[in-house]
Design a protein around this motif. Structure first.
Motif, PDB file in Angstrom:
ATOM      1  N   MET A 112       0.826  -1.210   0.000  1.00 53.00           N
ATOM      2  CA  MET A 112       0.000   0.000   0.000  1.00 53.00           C
ATOM      3  C   MET A 112       0.858   1.258   0.000  1.00 53.00           C
ATOM      4  O   MET A 112       0.551   2.235  -0.698  1.00 53.00           O
ATOM      5  N   ILE A 113       1.946   1.232   0.770  1.00 55.05           N
ATOM      6  CA  ILE A 113       2.829   2.395   0.814  1.00 55.05           C
ATOM      7  C   ILE A 113       3.491   2.617  -0.542  1.00 55.05           C
ATOM      8  O   ILE A 113       3.607   3.757  -1.023  1.00 55.05           O
ATOM      9  N   ALA A 114       3.927   1.529  -1.188  1.00 52.50           N
ATOM     10  CA  ALA A 114       4.544   1.656  -2.509  1.00 52.50           C
ATOM     11  C   ALA A 114       3.555   2.241  -3.515  1.00 52.50           C
ATOM     12  O   ALA A 114       3.914   3.097  -4.337  1.00 52.50           O
ATOM     13  N   ALA A 115       2.302   1.782  -3.465  1.00 53.36           N
ATOM     14  CA  ALA A 115       1.274   2.351  -4.347  1.00 53.36           C
ATOM     15  C   ALA A 115       1.042   3.816  -4.024  1.00 53.36           C
ATOM     16  O   ALA A 115       0.875   4.650  -4.928  1.00 53.36           O
ATOM     17  N   GLY A 116       1.049   4.156  -2.728  1.00 54.04           N
ATOM     18  CA  GLY A 116       0.872   5.553  -2.345  1.00 54.04           C
ATOM     19  C   GLY A 116       2.004   6.443  -2.820  1.00 54.04           C
ATOM     20  O   GLY A 116       1.783   7.599  -3.211  1.00 54.04           O
ATOM     21  N   MET A 118       3.715   6.039  -5.553  1.00 52.82           N
ATOM     22  CA  MET A 118       3.499   6.288  -6.976  1.00 52.82           C
ATOM     23  C   MET A 118       2.377   7.302  -7.182  1.00 52.82           C
ATOM     24  O   MET A 118       2.441   8.145  -8.077  1.00 52.82           O
ATOM     25  N   VAL A 119       1.333   7.222  -6.364  1.00 53.04           N
ATOM     26  CA  VAL A 119       0.230   8.175  -6.482  1.00 53.04           C
ATOM     27  C   VAL A 119       0.719   9.590  -6.197  1.00 53.04           C
ATOM     28  O   VAL A 119       0.360  10.545  -6.903  1.00 53.04           O
ATOM     29  N   MET A 120       1.546   9.752  -5.185  1.00 53.02           N
ATOM     30  CA  MET A 120       2.054  11.078  -4.812  1.00 53.02           C
ATOM     31  C   MET A 120       2.880  11.700  -5.929  1.00 53.02           C
ATOM     32  O   MET A 120       2.964  12.931  -6.031  1.00 53.02           O
ATOM     33  N   GLN A 121       3.463  10.878  -6.778  1.00 54.63           N
ATOM     34  CA  GLN A 121       4.293  11.397  -7.872  1.00 54.63           C
ATOM     35  C   GLN A 121       3.549  11.440  -9.206  1.00 54.63           C
ATOM     36  O   GLN A 121       4.167  11.647 -10.250  1.00 54.63           O
ATOM     37  N   GLY A 122       2.249  11.224  -9.175  1.00 51.05           N
ATOM     38  CA  GLY A 122       1.442  11.440 -10.376  1.00 51.05           C
ATOM     39  C   GLY A 122       0.976  10.207 -11.096  1.00 51.05           C
ATOM     40  O   GLY A 122       0.216  10.314 -12.057  1.00 51.05           O
ATOM     41  N   LEU A 123       1.411   9.021 -10.673  1.00 53.37           N
ATOM     42  CA  LEU A 123       0.983   7.789 -11.337  1.00 53.37           C
ATOM     43  C   LEU A 123      -0.320   7.328 -10.689  1.00 53.37           C
ATOM     44  O   LEU A 123      -0.326   6.521  -9.762  1.00 53.37           O
ATOM     45  N   THR A 124      -1.422   7.837 -11.170  1.00 53.25           N
ATOM     46  CA  THR A 124      -2.716   7.560 -10.557  1.00 53.25           C
ATOM     47  C   THR A 124      -3.806   7.592 -11.616  1.00 53.25           C
ATOM     48  O   THR A 124      -3.591   8.059 -12.742  1.00 53.25           O
ATOM     49  N   GLY A 141      -9.277  11.521  -3.695  1.00 52.18           N
ATOM     50  CA  GLY A 141      -9.436  10.357  -2.827  1.00 52.18           C
ATOM     51  C   GLY A 141      -9.882   9.117  -3.578  1.00 52.18           C
ATOM     52  O   GLY A 141      -9.383   8.017  -3.336  1.00 52.18           O
ATOM     53  N   GLN A 142     -10.827   9.288  -4.516  1.00 47.73           N
ATOM     54  CA  GLN A 142     -11.309   8.143  -5.293  1.00 47.73           C
ATOM     55  C   GLN A 142     -10.206   7.570  -6.167  1.00 47.73           C
ATOM     56  O   GLN A 142     -10.036   6.348  -6.257  1.00 47.73           O
ATOM     57  N   GLY A 143      -9.445   8.449  -6.821  1.00 43.33           N
ATOM     58  CA  GLY A 143      -8.353   7.971  -7.658  1.00 43.33           C
ATOM     59  C   GLY A 143      -7.283   7.252  -6.859  1.00 43.33           C
ATOM     60  O   GLY A 143      -6.748   6.225  -7.292  1.00 43.33           O
ATOM     61  N   THR A 144      -6.985   7.765  -5.663  1.00 42.46           N
ATOM     62  CA  THR A 144      -5.978   7.119  -4.819  1.00 42.46           C
ATOM     63  C   THR A 144      -6.424   5.741  -4.365  1.00 42.46           C
ATOM     64  O   THR A 144      -5.661   4.769  -4.436  1.00 42.46           O
ATOM     65  N   LEU A 145      -7.659   5.625  -3.895  1.00 39.10           N
ATOM     66  CA  LEU A 145      -8.163   4.336  -3.430  1.00 39.10           C
ATOM     67  C   LEU A 145      -8.193   3.313  -4.559  1.00 39.10           C
ATOM     68  O   LEU A 145      -7.801   2.153  -4.375  1.00 39.10           O
ATOM     69  N   LEU A 146      -8.660   3.728  -5.745  1.00 36.98           N
ATOM     70  CA  LEU A 146      -8.739   2.803  -6.864  1.00 36.98           C
ATOM     71  C   LEU A 146      -7.344   2.374  -7.315  1.00 36.98           C
ATOM     72  O   LEU A 146      -7.111   1.196  -7.624  1.00 36.98           O
ATOM     73  N   THR A 147      -6.408   3.306  -7.332  1.00 40.16           N
ATOM     74  CA  THR A 147      -5.043   2.978  -7.743  1.00 40.16           C
ATOM     75  C   THR A 147      -4.393   2.009  -6.769  1.00 40.16           C
ATOM     76  O   THR A 147      -3.780   1.003  -7.173  1.00 40.16           O
TER      77      THR A 147
END
Length: 437
Positions: A112-116, A118-124, A141-147
C-alpha cells in the motif's frame, strides 16, 4: 519500435547476466529455505532472483532515458520516476522477506505504501470512461483508493501464482506483451502521447521476464522470490494504471465526434483498461479462489497451501512442464483474445477462433486421461517420453519409464516411507493401466 526493442534487449541481457552472480550471492547469504510441505521442488533452491530483475529495470529505464525518441517520456511525464520509486520500495521489502520471512500483514502494508508513493508522484487514475456517459473524472481520494486497490490486487495475484518453475515470469511476460500491443496501438495508432509511458513499462517488463526465464525454467536454478514476484506485479499494474488514468477518451473526439460518442465507440478498446485484471485473469482467479478456500476453512487468507490452480494440474496427472505450458496457453488466450476483440469487436471470426482455442485448451487439460502416441516417422521431432520405441542399452530407462518418472508427483515433506512407496505403486499401476488401453 526500434527503440523499444533495444530497451527490451538490454533489459533482458542485464537481467540474464546478473542472475548467475545473484544466485551465488543467494547461496552465500543463506537465502535457500528448506523444502516445505506445499513446495513441488525436491531440492533447496536459492531465491533473491528479484535482485537481477530490479537492476534490469534500472538498466532499461537508463537506456530509454538516453534514446532520442523515448527521452520525451521522461521529460513530459513523471511516471517513470514514480514507477522506479515504488518499485525500489517493494523490491527492498521483497529482498528482506526472501531472507527473513516477513509477516504477511507487513508486506501488505508495504504494498500500500509503494502504491501511495506512486500516487504522490502522479501515477494515478484521474478518470474512467463510462459507456453512454463519457469521461467521469475522479476526485483525489477516489483515484488514490482505486489505484492502491489495483496495485495491491495485481501484486498479490502474481505472487500467488508463483508456485512452479517459470510460471510467474512466463505468465507476466505474456500479459506484458498483450499490454505492449495495446498501448503501442494507442500511442502510435491514435497519436495519444499519454500512452507512451505504459508502452515503455510493458517493453521493460518483457525484457525482465525474458532475461530471467532461462534460469527459472524447470528445473529452476534460482527462484525470483517475493523480491521478483511483487516487483513484476507492481510494474504490470503501473502500466495498466498509467494508460487507464492518463488516456482520456475525449481526445478521440476528432475521430468519433463528441466525447460521449468516442467513449461508446471505443468501449471494446477500453476493455483491457477498465478491467486490467483480464490481462492476468488466471492469477486473479487463483487469488480469489485461494482467499475463499482459506477463509471457508477458517484459515488466514495469507496462509499458504497446496490448493492453487497449478497444484491442481499436478494432482490430476500433468507433469511439471506440461502444467506450466497449460497455464501459459490459457493466459495467452485470455490476454491476446481480449486485445484482439478490442481491435475488431465486430468480427465474428475472432469469437469463433477464441471458442476453438478454448476447446483445444480443454483437450489439453484432459491429456492425463490418455497416453499420446506419436507416429514413428515423427518420433525424431518430439521429446523421448512420447516415442514408442524403448531403449536397448543395459540399465537405461525406457521411454515409458522416463515419462512416468518425470510425471510422478512429488511426495510432500513429512510423509513416511511406507506411505510414499504405496502412493508411487498406485501411481505406477494407474499409468500401466492407462498405457494398456
Amino acid at each position: 519500435m526500434r527503440e523499444y526493442l533495444l530497451t527490451l534487449c538490454i533489459t533482458a541481457a542485464v537481467t540474464y547476466l546478473l542472475t548467475g552472480p545473484v544466485r551465488k550471492f543467494a547461496i552465500v547469504a543463506g537465502a535457500m529455505p528448506e523444502i516445505r510441505a506445499r513446495d513441488v521442488h525436491r531440492e533447496p533452491t536459492p531465491r533473491l532472483g528479484g535482485i537481477a530483475m530490479f537492476f534490469g529495470l534500472c538498466a532499461g529505464l537508463l537506456v530509454a532515458d538516453h534514446l532520442p525518441n523515448l527521452n520525451a517520456v521522461f521529460e513530459n511525464s513523471n511516471e517513470p520516476r514514480a514507477l522506479l520509486s515504488g518499485a525500489a520500495l517493494i523490491w527492498l521489502i521483497g529482498v528482506l522477506d526472501d531472507k527473513f520471512e516477513i509477516d504477511a500483514l507487513i508486506k501488505l502494508g508495504a504494498q500500500m505504501i509503494a502504491a501511495g508513493v506512486m500516487v504522490m508522484q502522479g501515477l494515478t487514475i484521474l478518470w474512467i470512461p463510462v459507456p453512454g456517459v463519457g469521461t467521469v473524472s475522479l476526485t483525489s481520494g477516489q483515484g488514490t483508493l482505486l489505484t492502491v486497490a489495483l496495485v495491491v490486487i495485481t501484486i498479490n495475484a502474481v505472487n500467488f501464482v508463483d508456485g512452479l518453475d517459470g510460471l510467474a515470469a512466463g505468465m507476466v511476460c505474456i500479459a506484458s506483451a498483450a499490454s505492449f500491443m495495446y498501448a503501442y496501438r494507442i500511442w502510435y495508432g491514435y497519436g495519444i502521447e499519454a500512452a507512451a509511458p505504459a508502452t515503455l513499462f510493458a517493453a521493460i517488463l518483457m525484457g525482465m521476464c525474458l532475461g530471467f526465464l532461462p534460469h527459472n525454467m524447470h528445473p529452476a536454478r534460482i527462484f525470483m522470490g517475493d523480491s521478483g514476484s511483487m516487483l513484476i506485479g507492481l510494474i504490470l499494474a503501473a502500466g495498466a494504471i498509467s494508460v487507464t488514468g492518463q488516456v482520456d477518451p475525449a481526445t478521440l473526439k476528432l475521430n468519433f465526434g463528441t466525447g460521449r460518442d468516442a467513449t461508446h465507440a471505443m468501449l471494446p478498446v477500453f476493455i483491457p483498461l477498465l478491467m486490467p485484471l483480464t490481462i492476468i485473469a488466471i492469477p486473479f482467479a487463483d487469488l480469489v479462489l485461494a482467499i475463499v478456500r482459506r477463509t471457508w476453512n477458517g484459515k488466514s487468507p495469507f496462509a499458504a497451501d497446496r490448493g492453487h490452480l497449478h497444484h491442481r494440474l499436478l494432482e490430476i496427472g500433468h507433469s511439471h512442464s506440461r502444467a506450466v505450458l497449460i497455464m501459459y496457453f490459457w493466459s495467452a488466450l485470455i490476454a491476446f483474445g481480449t486485445v484482439a476483440y478490442s481491435v475488431h469487436s465486430t468480427s465474428m471470426w475472432i469469437l469463433l477462433l477464441i471458442v476453438a482455442l478454448s476447446a483445444l485448451g480443454l483437450v489439453l487439460l484432459l491429456l492425463p486421461r490418455f497416453t499420446p502416441r506419436t507416429p514413428r516417422w515423427a518420433e525424431a521431432f518430439v521429446p523421448p517420453r512420447y516415442r514408442r520405441r524403448r531403449a536397448t542399452a543395459a540399465g537405461e530407462l525406457t521411454a515409458e519409464d522416463a515419462r512416468s518418472a518425470e510425471e510422478e508427483p512429488p511426495v510432500p515433506a513429512g510423509v513416511n516411507g511406507a506411505t510414499a512407496i504405496g502412493a508411487r505403486s498406485r501411481f505406477q499401476e494407474r499409468r500401466e493401466a492407462e498405457s494398456s488401453r
